[in-house]
Write a protein that holds these residues in place. Structure first.
Motif, PDB file in Angstrom:
ATOM      1  N   LEU A  25     -70.893 -31.508  -4.593  1.00  0.00           N
ATOM      2  CA  LEU A  25     -69.452 -31.736  -4.744  1.00  0.00           C
ATOM      3  C   LEU A  25     -68.685 -31.464  -3.457  1.00  0.00           C
ATOM      4  O   LEU A  25     -67.549 -31.927  -3.305  1.00  0.00           O
ATOM      5  CB  LEU A  25     -68.911 -30.864  -5.872  1.00  0.00           C
ATOM      6  N   LYS A  26     -69.283 -30.708  -2.517  1.00  0.00           N
ATOM      7  CA  LYS A  26     -68.626 -30.423  -1.244  1.00  0.00           C
ATOM      8  C   LYS A  26     -68.750 -31.580  -0.251  1.00  0.00           C
ATOM      9  O   LYS A  26     -68.062 -31.612   0.755  1.00  0.00           O
ATOM     10  CB  LYS A  26     -69.204 -29.156  -0.610  1.00  0.00           C
ATOM     11  N   ILE A  27     -69.655 -32.522  -0.539  1.00  0.00           N
ATOM     12  CA  ILE A  27     -69.865 -33.660   0.350  1.00  0.00           C
ATOM     13  C   ILE A  27     -68.919 -34.781  -0.065  1.00  0.00           C
ATOM     14  O   ILE A  27     -68.755 -35.058  -1.254  1.00  0.00           O
ATOM     15  CB  ILE A  27     -71.326 -34.138   0.266  1.00  0.00           C
ATOM     16  N   ALA A  28     -68.322 -35.424   0.908  1.00  0.00           N
ATOM     17  CA  ALA A  28     -67.419 -36.546   0.626  1.00  0.00           C
ATOM     18  C   ALA A  28     -68.169 -37.627  -0.144  1.00  0.00           C
ATOM     19  O   ALA A  28     -69.358 -37.878   0.094  1.00  0.00           O
ATOM     20  CB  ALA A  28     -66.861 -37.126   1.921  1.00  0.00           C
ATOM     21  N   GLU A  29     -67.479 -38.263  -1.067  1.00  0.00           N
ATOM     22  CA  GLU A  29     -68.119 -39.220  -1.978  1.00  0.00           C
ATOM     23  C   GLU A  29     -68.844 -40.344  -1.246  1.00  0.00           C
ATOM     24  O   GLU A  29     -69.934 -40.745  -1.640  1.00  0.00           O
ATOM     25  CB  GLU A  29     -67.073 -39.795  -2.929  1.00  0.00           C
ATOM     26  N   HIS A  30     -68.262 -40.852  -0.184  1.00  0.00           N
ATOM     27  CA  HIS A  30     -68.907 -41.969   0.506  1.00  0.00           C
ATOM     28  C   HIS A  30     -70.126 -41.533   1.322  1.00  0.00           C
ATOM     29  O   HIS A  30     -70.904 -42.370   1.763  1.00  0.00           O
ATOM     30  CB  HIS A  30     -67.895 -42.707   1.393  1.00  0.00           C
ATOM     31  N   HIS A  31     -70.344 -40.239   1.503  1.00  0.00           N
ATOM     32  CA  HIS A  31     -71.532 -39.742   2.199  1.00  0.00           C
ATOM     33  C   HIS A  31     -72.629 -39.318   1.226  1.00  0.00           C
ATOM     34  O   HIS A  31     -73.738 -39.013   1.661  1.00  0.00           O
ATOM     35  CB  HIS A  31     -71.188 -38.553   3.094  1.00  0.00           C
ATOM     36  N   ARG A  32     -72.345 -39.279  -0.045  1.00  0.00           N
ATOM     37  CA  ARG A  32     -73.327 -38.824  -1.031  1.00  0.00           C
ATOM     38  C   ARG A  32     -74.456 -39.821  -1.261  1.00  0.00           C
ATOM     39  O   ARG A  32     -75.547 -39.432  -1.651  1.00  0.00           O
ATOM     40  CB  ARG A  32     -72.660 -38.549  -2.379  1.00  0.00           C
ATOM     41  N   THR A  33     -74.191 -41.093  -1.068  1.00  0.00           N
ATOM     42  CA  THR A  33     -75.180 -42.107  -1.418  1.00  0.00           C
ATOM     43  C   THR A  33     -75.693 -42.912  -0.239  1.00  0.00           C
ATOM     44  O   THR A  33     -76.658 -43.639  -0.379  1.00  0.00           O
ATOM     45  CB  THR A  33     -74.590 -43.089  -2.445  1.00  0.00           C
ATOM     46  N   GLY A  34     -75.074 -42.806   0.917  1.00  0.00           N
ATOM     47  CA  GLY A  34     -75.467 -43.622   2.057  1.00  0.00           C
ATOM     48  C   GLY A  34     -76.825 -43.246   2.622  1.00  0.00           C
ATOM     49  O   GLY A  34     -77.163 -42.082   2.766  1.00  0.00           O
ATOM     50  N   ARG A  35     -77.625 -44.258   2.942  1.00  0.00           N
ATOM     51  CA  ARG A  35     -78.949 -44.020   3.504  1.00  0.00           C
ATOM     52  C   ARG A  35     -78.873 -43.418   4.904  1.00  0.00           C
ATOM     53  O   ARG A  35     -79.740 -42.645   5.296  1.00  0.00           O
ATOM     54  CB  ARG A  35     -79.742 -45.339   3.562  1.00  0.00           C
ATOM     55  N   ALA A  37     -76.955 -41.212   6.081  1.00  0.00           N
ATOM     56  CA  ALA A  37     -76.668 -39.777   6.088  1.00  0.00           C
ATOM     57  C   ALA A  37     -77.688 -38.981   5.265  1.00  0.00           C
ATOM     58  O   ALA A  37     -77.485 -37.789   5.028  1.00  0.00           O
ATOM     59  CB  ALA A  37     -75.269 -39.530   5.532  1.00  0.00           C
ATOM     60  N   ARG A  38     -78.767 -39.617   4.867  1.00  0.00           N
ATOM     61  CA  ARG A  38     -79.733 -38.964   3.990  1.00  0.00           C
ATOM     62  C   ARG A  38     -80.346 -37.713   4.618  1.00  0.00           C
ATOM     63  O   ARG A  38     -80.426 -36.654   3.991  1.00  0.00           O
ATOM     64  CB  ARG A  38     -80.835 -39.948   3.608  1.00  0.00           C
ATOM     65  N   ALA A  39     -80.779 -37.798   5.863  1.00  0.00           N
ATOM     66  CA  ALA A  39     -81.404 -36.653   6.529  1.00  0.00           C
ATOM     67  C   ALA A  39     -80.409 -35.496   6.671  1.00  0.00           C
ATOM     68  O   ALA A  39     -80.758 -34.341   6.418  1.00  0.00           O
ATOM     69  CB  ALA A  39     -81.943 -37.057   7.895  1.00  0.00           C
ATOM     70  N   ALA A  40     -79.197 -35.801   7.052  1.00  0.00           N
ATOM     71  CA  ALA A  40     -78.177 -34.751   7.192  1.00  0.00           C
ATOM     72  C   ALA A  40     -77.854 -34.128   5.836  1.00  0.00           C
ATOM     73  O   ALA A  40     -77.658 -32.912   5.738  1.00  0.00           O
ATOM     74  CB  ALA A  40     -76.919 -35.326   7.820  1.00  0.00           C
TER      75      ALA A  40
END
Length: 64
Positions: A25-35, A37-40
């Motif tokens: 929930l602390k991660i911005a919604e558009h970064h939760r599913t993007g490939r 940003a997966r490693a980060a």
């Protein structure tokens, strides 16, 4: 990162799944599913679990 962990507002008795759910929930919604940003994202989750385990160890050591 420890500051972020403390803002999850979890007790040391929380499970690892609870930590991941709160951290998500602390991660911005558009970064939760993007490939891209997966490693980060996984590194962030591992860091939160690391600090949670350290908090548990501290409580166990001092019997708080």
């Amino acid at each position: 990162m420890f500051g972020t962990y403390t803002r999850l507002n979890l007790t040391t008795s929380a499970s690892n799944c609870d930590v991941i759910r709160a951290a998500r929930l602390k991660i911005a919604e558009h970064h939760r599913t993007g490939r891209e940003a997966r490693a980060a994202r996984h590194r962030f989750y591992r860091d939160m679990l690391f600090y949670h385990e350290r908090s548990r160890a501290l409580v166990g050591e001092w019997r708080l």
